[in-house]
Design an enzyme around this catalytic site. Structure first.
Site, PDB file in Angstrom:
ATOM      1  N   ARG A 173       1.735  18.502  46.995  1.00  0.00           N
ATOM      2  CA  ARG A 173       1.771  19.745  47.776  1.00  0.00           C
ATOM      3  C   ARG A 173       1.166  19.518  49.151  1.00  0.00           C
ATOM      4  O   ARG A 173       0.097  18.910  49.259  1.00  0.00           O
ATOM      5  CB  ARG A 173       0.944  20.844  47.100  1.00  0.00           C
ATOM      6  CG  ARG A 173       1.414  21.235  45.714  1.00  0.00           C
ATOM      7  CD  ARG A 173       0.410  22.212  45.103  1.00  0.00           C
ATOM      8  NE  ARG A 173       0.603  22.359  43.671  1.00  0.00           N
ATOM      9  CZ  ARG A 173      -0.374  22.722  42.827  1.00  0.00           C
ATOM     10  NH1 ARG A 173      -1.600  22.959  43.292  1.00  0.00           N
ATOM     11  NH2 ARG A 173      -0.127  22.832  41.542  1.00  0.00           N
ATOM     12  N   HIS A 189      -3.288  17.493  44.091  1.00  0.00           N
ATOM     13  CA  HIS A 189      -1.879  17.663  44.473  1.00  0.00           C
ATOM     14  C   HIS A 189      -1.683  17.375  45.961  1.00  0.00           C
ATOM     15  O   HIS A 189      -0.605  16.997  46.392  1.00  0.00           O
ATOM     16  CB  HIS A 189      -1.402  19.083  44.141  1.00  0.00           C
ATOM     17  CG  HIS A 189      -1.266  19.317  42.664  1.00  0.00           C
ATOM     18  ND1 HIS A 189      -0.159  18.916  41.952  1.00  0.00           N
ATOM     19  CD2 HIS A 189      -2.099  19.892  41.765  1.00  0.00           C
ATOM     20  CE1 HIS A 189      -0.314  19.243  40.670  1.00  0.00           C
ATOM     21  NE2 HIS A 189      -1.487  19.832  40.531  1.00  0.00           N
ATOM     22  N   ASP A 196       1.620  18.273  37.223  1.00  0.00           N
ATOM     23  CA  ASP A 196       1.426  19.299  36.200  1.00  0.00           C
ATOM     24  C   ASP A 196       2.575  19.168  35.207  1.00  0.00           C
ATOM     25  O   ASP A 196       3.729  19.017  35.605  1.00  0.00           O
ATOM     26  CB  ASP A 196       1.458  20.704  36.830  1.00  0.00           C
ATOM     27  CG  ASP A 196       0.229  20.978  37.684  1.00  0.00           C
ATOM     28  OD1 ASP A 196      -0.759  20.213  37.577  1.00  0.00           O
ATOM     29  OD2 ASP A 196       0.262  21.948  38.466  1.00  0.00           O
ATOM     30  N   TYR A 224      -9.494  24.959  30.210  1.00  0.00           N
ATOM     31  CA  TYR A 224     -10.021  24.820  31.576  1.00  0.00           C
ATOM     32  C   TYR A 224      -9.396  25.963  32.385  1.00  0.00           C
ATOM     33  O   TYR A 224      -8.195  26.219  32.249  1.00  0.00           O
ATOM     34  CB  TYR A 224      -9.628  23.459  32.171  1.00  0.00           C
ATOM     35  CG  TYR A 224     -10.200  23.227  33.545  1.00  0.00           C
ATOM     36  CD1 TYR A 224     -11.512  22.780  33.714  1.00  0.00           C
ATOM     37  CD2 TYR A 224      -9.425  23.466  34.691  1.00  0.00           C
ATOM     38  CE1 TYR A 224     -12.037  22.577  34.991  1.00  0.00           C
ATOM     39  CE2 TYR A 224      -9.948  23.259  35.961  1.00  0.00           C
ATOM     40  CZ  TYR A 224     -11.258  22.821  36.099  1.00  0.00           C
ATOM     41  OH  TYR A 224     -11.775  22.630  37.353  1.00  0.00           O
ATOM     42  N   HIS A 227      -5.541  26.667  33.384  1.00  0.00           N
ATOM     43  CA  HIS A 227      -4.719  25.580  32.838  1.00  0.00           C
ATOM     44  C   HIS A 227      -4.270  25.829  31.399  1.00  0.00           C
ATOM     45  O   HIS A 227      -4.120  24.887  30.618  1.00  0.00           O
ATOM     46  CB  HIS A 227      -5.456  24.238  32.952  1.00  0.00           C
ATOM     47  CG  HIS A 227      -5.507  23.740  34.360  1.00  0.00           C
ATOM     48  ND1 HIS A 227      -6.267  24.344  35.333  1.00  0.00           N
ATOM     49  CD2 HIS A 227      -4.851  22.717  34.973  1.00  0.00           C
ATOM     50  CE1 HIS A 227      -6.090  23.712  36.486  1.00  0.00           C
ATOM     51  NE2 HIS A 227      -5.237  22.727  36.300  1.00  0.00           N
ATOM     52  N   ASP A 229      -1.383  27.150  30.784  1.00  0.00           N
ATOM     53  CA  ASP A 229       0.088  27.055  30.727  1.00  0.00           C
ATOM     54  C   ASP A 229       0.608  25.707  31.226  1.00  0.00           C
ATOM     55  O   ASP A 229       1.806  25.515  31.395  1.00  0.00           O
ATOM     56  CB  ASP A 229       0.732  28.196  31.523  1.00  0.00           C
ATOM     57  CG  ASP A 229       0.340  28.166  32.997  1.00  0.00           C
ATOM     58  OD1 ASP A 229      -0.542  27.355  33.378  1.00  0.00           O
ATOM     59  OD2 ASP A 229       0.916  28.961  33.764  1.00  0.00           O
ATOM     60  N   HIS A 230      -0.297  24.777  31.498  1.00  0.00           N
ATOM     61  CA  HIS A 230       0.151  23.423  31.848  1.00  0.00           C
ATOM     62  C   HIS A 230      -0.995  22.437  31.668  1.00  0.00           C
ATOM     63  O   HIS A 230      -2.158  22.832  31.601  1.00  0.00           O
ATOM     64  CB  HIS A 230       0.684  23.356  33.285  1.00  0.00           C
ATOM     65  CG  HIS A 230      -0.370  23.559  34.351  1.00  0.00           C
ATOM     66  ND1 HIS A 230      -0.845  24.804  34.712  1.00  0.00           N
ATOM     67  CD2 HIS A 230      -1.033  22.669  35.130  1.00  0.00           C
ATOM     68  CE1 HIS A 230      -1.745  24.669  35.675  1.00  0.00           C
ATOM     69  NE2 HIS A 230      -1.891  23.387  35.943  1.00  0.00           N
ATOM     70  N   HIS A 232      -2.637  19.235  33.538  1.00  0.00           N
ATOM     71  CA  HIS A 232      -2.660  18.570  34.845  1.00  0.00           C
ATOM     72  C   HIS A 232      -3.208  17.152  34.674  1.00  0.00           C
ATOM     73  O   HIS A 232      -4.207  16.947  33.991  1.00  0.00           O
ATOM     74  CB  HIS A 232      -3.560  19.396  35.782  1.00  0.00           C
ATOM     75  CG  HIS A 232      -4.010  18.675  37.022  1.00  0.00           C
ATOM     76  ND1 HIS A 232      -3.572  19.016  38.281  1.00  0.00           N
ATOM     77  CD2 HIS A 232      -4.863  17.627  37.189  1.00  0.00           C
ATOM     78  CE1 HIS A 232      -4.137  18.206  39.183  1.00  0.00           C
ATOM     79  NE2 HIS A 232      -4.929  17.357  38.546  1.00  0.00           N
TER      80      HIS A 232
HETATM   81 ZN   LIG Z   1      -2.320  20.499  38.794  1.00  0.00          ZN
END
Ligand SMILES: [Zn+2]
Length: 250
Positions: A173, A189, A196, A224, A227, A229-230, A232
């Protein structure tokens, strides 16, 4: 054609013929290596070797460290690189010698695309906000090279989890993009080395646990903040694992 020129041409032909004989003798001694669209290794590599070809190898086997460790991409073939090459060979049913040889390279060639990304991931997948890799915390070239290392780790993770697809939901990103999605100001990122992963076919905890064996210093997942839903993963310099609901902590 003047006679002198004819003689010169004849001499050239003879020299060329002699050179050809010499070349084929060499070719018999050292079997020809397959050329690859990304990078071609021209020698076997064993412990003690150094150079750019070692560095290229380290990138490809960086998903095969000892559990909890990270393979240095430094161009020096030490014991950790040897063990990683061994694990890579074992993972693909090759003789686990720890020396990168023609069979090892053939497997790598089979796994890599012409842009050097592994077969099951591509640069676009790791860059869903900004197409030219600029505007992050490092140069565009560095962000892209970090993403390449992450992809090879993901390729190892994918293989270890039964060759089922992994779903990357966010990668590199730019600062603007990171702000837009509400990423942390110091997010990995911005460096291009974070990914992710969404669930399906694997659970987020399966991903977080497996990431421990694949060279990821940073793992954040269920439990965490932000987090659930994913999962990392990244390769920050110090270890930071925090997916408490999965029992993954450092
Ligand atoms: Zn991430």
């Amino acid at each position: 054609m003047p006679r002198r020129t004819v003689r010169a041409v004849l001499t050239l032909v003879m020299v060329a013929a002699a050179a050809l004989v010499g070349t084929s003798a060499v070719a018999i001694a050292a079997p020809e290596r397959a050329a690859d669209g990304c990078f071609t290794w021209n020698r076997d590599l064993a412990e003690g070797a150094s150079g750019d070809d070692v560095k290229q190898l380290q990138i490809r086997v960086s998903g095969y460290p000892a559990s909890g460790e990270v393979i240095a991409v430094d161009g020096e073939f030490g014991p950790a690189t040897k063990a990683a090459v061994s694990r890579f060979q074992q993972a693909y049913g090759l003789s686990a010698s720890g020396t990168a040889d023609a069979a090892t390279y053939d497997k790598i060639y089979e796994l890599q695309d012409d842009d050097c990304s592994p077969a099951h991931f591509d640069f676009g997948e790791l860059n869903n906000c900004n197409s030219d890799w600029s505007g992050g915390a490092v140069s565009a070239a560095e962000a892209k090279s970090n993403a390449l290392r992450t992809m090879w780790k993901l390729e190892a993770m994918r293989h270890a989890l039964g060759d089922e697809p992994l779903r990357v939901t966010s990668g590199f990103r730019s600062k603007a993009c990171n702000d837009q999605v509400g990423g942390a100001p110091s997010s990995r990122h911005l460096y291009g080395d974070a990914a992710d992963l969404g669930s399906g076919p694997h659970s987020l905890c399966t991903l977080a646990k497996e990431a421990r064996n694949r060279g990821f210093n940073g793992i954040l997942g269920p439990g965490y903040p932000g987090h659930d839903d994913h999962t990392h993963v990244d390769h920050r310099s110090g270890k930071y694992w925090d997916a408490p609901d999965c029992g993954v902590t450092s």
